[in-house]
Scaffold this active site. Sequence first.
Site, PDB file in Angstrom:
ATOM      1  N   ILE A  21       0.838  -1.202   0.000  1.00 33.31           N
ATOM      2  CA  ILE A  21       0.000   0.000   0.000  1.00 33.31           C
ATOM      3  C   ILE A  21       0.874   1.253   0.000  1.00 33.31           C
ATOM      4  CG2 ILE A  21      -0.187   0.198   2.533  1.00 33.31           C
ATOM      5  CD1 ILE A  21      -3.252   0.711   2.061  1.00 33.31           C
ATOM      6  N   CYS A  22       0.370   2.305  -0.651  1.00 32.67           N
ATOM      7  CA  CYS A  22       0.986   3.630  -0.590  1.00 32.67           C
ATOM      8  C   CYS A  22      -0.159   4.633  -0.441  1.00 32.67           C
ATOM      9  CB  CYS A  22       1.851   3.913  -1.830  1.00 32.67           C
ATOM     10  SG  CYS A  22       0.951   4.048  -3.385  1.00 32.67           S
ATOM     11  N   ARG A  23       0.004   5.852  -0.872  1.00 28.54           N
ATOM     12  CA  ARG A  23      -1.054   6.855  -0.712  1.00 28.54           C
ATOM     13  C   ARG A  23      -2.237   6.563  -1.630  1.00 28.54           C
ATOM     14  NH1 ARG A  23      -2.380  12.056  -2.873  1.00 28.54           N
ATOM     15  NH2 ARG A  23      -3.403  13.324  -1.292  1.00 28.54           N
TER      16      ARG A  23
END
Length: 109
Positions: A60-62
Amino acid sequence: MPTVEVTDLKDGDFLLDVREDEEWDAGHAEGALHIPMSEFVARYGELTEAAPQDGRVNVICRSGGRSAQVTMYLVQQGIDAVNVDGGMQVWQAAGRPVITDGGAPGAVV
C-alpha cells in the site's frame, strides 16, 4: 497487476506500506511494515524477515502508484504480492483506522 480491494482485507493480513517517512508519521495502518519505496531495495531483507512465508504481501501507498511498482518487483522475485487498490486514501475513506506511532488518530497526507 495483481490487486486487492481495501474492503477485502481482513484484520491480521500482512500489509507493507511503501510511503515516505513523513507520510507514515502522519498516519498509517496499525501493524503495517514500513519500508519507504526510496529505500526498498536496500531494505528488502526486512521484508523477507517479517513477511509470512506462506502468506500474501499486501502493498500500500497513498493512492496506488508506488505500491504498484513495488508489487511488480515483488512478483518478479517470486513473492505472492498484491497492490492495495486506491491505497491509504481508500483505506481511510472506508473507515479503516489510521494511527500515528503513538497510537493517536492519524491522517493520510
